[in-house]
Each structure stands twice: as structure tokens, then as C-alpha cells.
Motif scaffolding. Sequence first.
Motif, short mmCIF file in Angstrom:
data_model
loop_
_atom_site.label_atom_id
_atom_site.label_comp_id
_atom_site.label_asym_id
_atom_site.label_seq_id
_atom_site.Cartn_x
_atom_site.Cartn_y
_atom_site.Cartn_z
N ALA A 169 0.83 -1.20 0.00
CA ALA A 169 0.00 0.00 0.00
C ALA A 169 0.87 1.25 0.00
CB ALA A 169 -0.93 0.00 1.21
N MET A 170 1.96 1.22 0.76
CA MET A 170 2.87 2.37 0.81
C MET A 170 3.58 2.57 -0.52
SD MET A 170 4.36 1.78 4.66
CE MET A 170 5.46 3.18 4.66
N TYR A 171 3.98 1.46 -1.15
CA TYR A 171 4.61 1.58 -2.47
C TYR A 171 3.61 2.07 -3.52
CZ TYR A 171 9.08 -0.49 -1.12
OH TYR A 171 10.31 -0.72 -0.55
N THR A 172 2.36 1.71 -3.34
CA THR A 172 1.33 2.20 -4.25
C THR A 172 1.20 3.71 -4.14
OG1 THR A 172 0.08 0.12 -4.17
CG2 THR A 172 -1.12 2.10 -4.85
N ILE A 173 1.30 4.24 -2.91
CA ILE A 173 1.25 5.69 -2.72
C ILE A 173 2.40 6.36 -3.46
CG2 ILE A 173 1.46 7.54 -1.02
CD1 ILE A 173 0.00 5.76 0.96
N VAL A 174 3.58 5.74 -3.42
CA VAL A 174 4.73 6.27 -4.17
C VAL A 174 4.41 6.32 -5.66
CG1 VAL A 174 7.14 5.86 -4.84
CG2 VAL A 174 6.43 5.51 -2.46
N ALA A 175 3.83 5.24 -6.18
CA ALA A 175 3.49 5.18 -7.60
C ALA A 175 2.48 6.26 -7.98
CB ALA A 175 2.94 3.80 -7.95
N VAL A 176 1.47 6.44 -7.13
CA VAL A 176 0.43 7.44 -7.42
C VAL A 176 1.01 8.85 -7.36
CG1 VAL A 176 -1.72 8.44 -6.58
CG2 VAL A 176 -1.46 5.96 -6.70
N PHE A 177 1.89 9.09 -6.40
CA PHE A 177 2.51 10.42 -6.29
C PHE A 177 3.36 10.72 -7.52
CE2 PHE A 177 6.12 13.12 -5.11
CZ PHE A 177 5.44 14.26 -4.71
N ILE A 178 4.20 9.77 -7.93
CA ILE A 178 5.01 9.96 -9.13
C ILE A 178 4.11 10.19 -10.34
CG2 ILE A 178 6.63 8.85 -10.72
CD1 ILE A 178 7.90 9.76 -8.11
N GLY A 179 3.04 9.41 -10.43
CA GLY A 179 2.11 9.57 -11.54
C GLY A 179 1.48 10.95 -11.58
N SER A 180 1.12 11.50 -10.41
CA SER A 180 0.49 12.82 -10.36
C SER A 180 1.44 13.91 -10.84
CB SER A 180 0.01 13.13 -8.94
OG SER A 180 1.10 13.37 -8.06
N ARG A 181 2.73 13.78 -10.50
CA ARG A 181 3.71 14.76 -10.96
C ARG A 181 3.94 14.65 -12.46
NH1 ARG A 181 2.99 18.40 -8.34
NH2 ARG A 181 4.92 19.35 -9.13
N VAL A 182 4.01 13.42 -12.96
CA VAL A 182 4.23 13.22 -14.39
C VAL A 182 3.04 13.75 -15.19
CG1 VAL A 182 4.51 11.48 -16.21
CG2 VAL A 182 5.77 11.26 -14.06
N ILE A 183 1.83 13.55 -14.66
CA ILE A 183 0.63 14.07 -15.33
C ILE A 183 0.74 15.58 -15.53
CG2 ILE A 183 -1.83 14.55 -15.03
CD1 ILE A 183 -2.04 11.81 -13.66
N ASP A 184 1.11 16.30 -14.48
CA ASP A 184 1.20 17.75 -14.58
C ASP A 184 2.27 18.17 -15.60
OD1 ASP A 184 -0.85 18.30 -12.81
OD2 ASP A 184 0.47 18.42 -11.07
N TYR A 185 3.39 17.45 -15.64
CA TYR A 185 4.43 17.78 -16.61
C TYR A 185 3.96 17.55 -18.03
CZ TYR A 185 8.21 18.49 -13.24
OH TYR A 185 9.00 18.99 -12.24
N VAL A 186 3.23 16.45 -18.25
CA VAL A 186 2.76 16.15 -19.61
C VAL A 186 1.67 17.13 -20.03
CG1 VAL A 186 1.61 14.43 -21.07
CG2 VAL A 186 3.36 13.71 -19.44
N VAL A 187 0.76 17.45 -19.11
CA VAL A 187 -0.35 18.35 -19.44
C VAL A 187 0.12 19.79 -19.60
CG1 VAL A 187 -2.53 19.33 -18.61
CG2 VAL A 187 -2.09 16.89 -18.33
#
Length: 280
Positions: A169-187
Motif C-alpha cells: 500500500a505504501m509503495y502504491t502511494i509512491v506510484a500514485v505520487f510519481i504519476g500525479s507529478r508526471v501528469i502535470d508535466y505532460v499536461v
Amino acid sequence: MKEHFKNGAAICIGSAVMGFGINYFNTANGLAEGGITGASLLLKYMFGWETGFTNFAMNLPLFLVGWKVLGRKSFVYTVFATLMFSLFVYIFRGFRFPMNDLLLASLYAGATVGVGLGIVFRYGGTSGGTDILAQMFKKFWGWPIGRSVFLFDSLTILLSLIYLDRERAMYTIVAVFIGSRVIDYVVEGTAKGKAAFVVSRYPELIAERIHQELERGTTFFYGKGGYSDSDKKIVYCVVSRSEVSRLKKLVLETDRQAFVIVNEVFEVIGEGFTPVQEKP
């Protein structure tokens, strides 16, 4: 039609990247995900239900909200993106890459899903679920999409503790956080340039040197000094990242007492930067 075709093709590509990442990294390593996709993964882990089918079925009620909020064009793109994502999750269901390092798996999972979802957002769609809510928050309150997605996804991850152990669950939070930052960079794009405000005793001379030596345009803003109460002419210009050092050198050569503020610029449209796209 040309624009719709381009957007549709981009949404297909983004959905394919997401579908591949969910199978190749998340499912293969027992990681969850945020939003409806995360709930679909939990149902797969717990009952063996196919992720693609459950994801689309669980999104159907939210489409009703999307019709009211997103408008006809965005709604059609959202339904299309959700259908494509569910389809690609099913197509790539046999692609798995189990890894011994869960941190590395979570980083790749977040980056892959973030790139895919960012492409979908950039071209007008969403993957449905909480992404519709993220679009609502951006439209009405101006929240960055990545931040909203991270908030909603974190709530889903808390529910994942029903099945997942705390470590995953904690590693999933890491994945979601990285994903949220990448989303903003792409958008929003990575930093394309720098914007500079220059307060100097010789604003006209500095502006002229910028025109001649950097071949960049300038704009004058008029202000008043808070301490001196004197009128000031402020030079504003936008330069490429590689030109920042030349700009600062130019300003300090002209006025050693000049005050310079440099800010990041995430997108620049106009002569010398990204050209304006004219509609046919």
C-alpha cells in the motif's frame, strides 16, 4: 474532423500506455492504483474479476456526472478514453514483469501510468472515474489535475488495505505520487523558458540591449517604489533557458544596482518560441 482524429489517436496512444503499465508493473507486482482503476485491481486480486470489464462497468454511473460537467465534446472523449483504456487493459493482460525491488516497480508504474493519463488529459479526455472529478475541480476551482488525482487516489489506496499488506500500500502511494507529478508535466509541459522582471535606473538602455543582443522583445510595466515612493519603469521579457546567463550579464553590465527577478515559464507561444497554430 482532422482535429477529432488527431485527438482520438492521441487518446488511443495514452490509453495504450496506461493499459500496458497497469498490467506490466502494477498487476505483476501486486500494487494497487488510485480511483476506479484501483478499485478494479482490488476486485481482481480478491475475486479474480477481469480489470478491464469491471473498470468500464464501474465508470458508467460517473458518465452521468460527466455529461453535466464536461460538456458534449469532453464527455465523448471521456467515454472513448475509458473504453480504450479498458480495452487495452484486457489486451495487455498477459504482459507482466514481476520485480524483486518494489520501489523500482512503483516508480516505473507511476511514470508509465502518468505519461499515459497525461496524454489523455492533454488531448481533452479522461480515463473516467475520479479523473472526471479532477476535471471538475480544475474547471470550478482551478486545482492542478495532478493534485486532485493524487487526493482522490489516496482515499482509494486507504481502502486497498482491506486486501494489500501495508508495504505494498505504501509503495502504491509512491506510484500514485510519481504519476500525479508526471501528469502535470505532460499536461502543462516542462519549463520552456524564463521570464525576467528588471528594475533598473536605465530601463530604456537595458531594453535596447535586449533587443539588439538577444533579439528578444520587451514590455514596460509602470510601478511605484514602496520605500522611495518614486515612479519606476520595469522591464519585462521572456528568454530561453540558455539565454538567462546572457541576460543577467547584460543587465549587470548596464546597472550594477539593478534588481532582477527570474521565473519559470511552462509554455510560451509566439515568435521565437512555439508558433501559433492557425486554424485552417
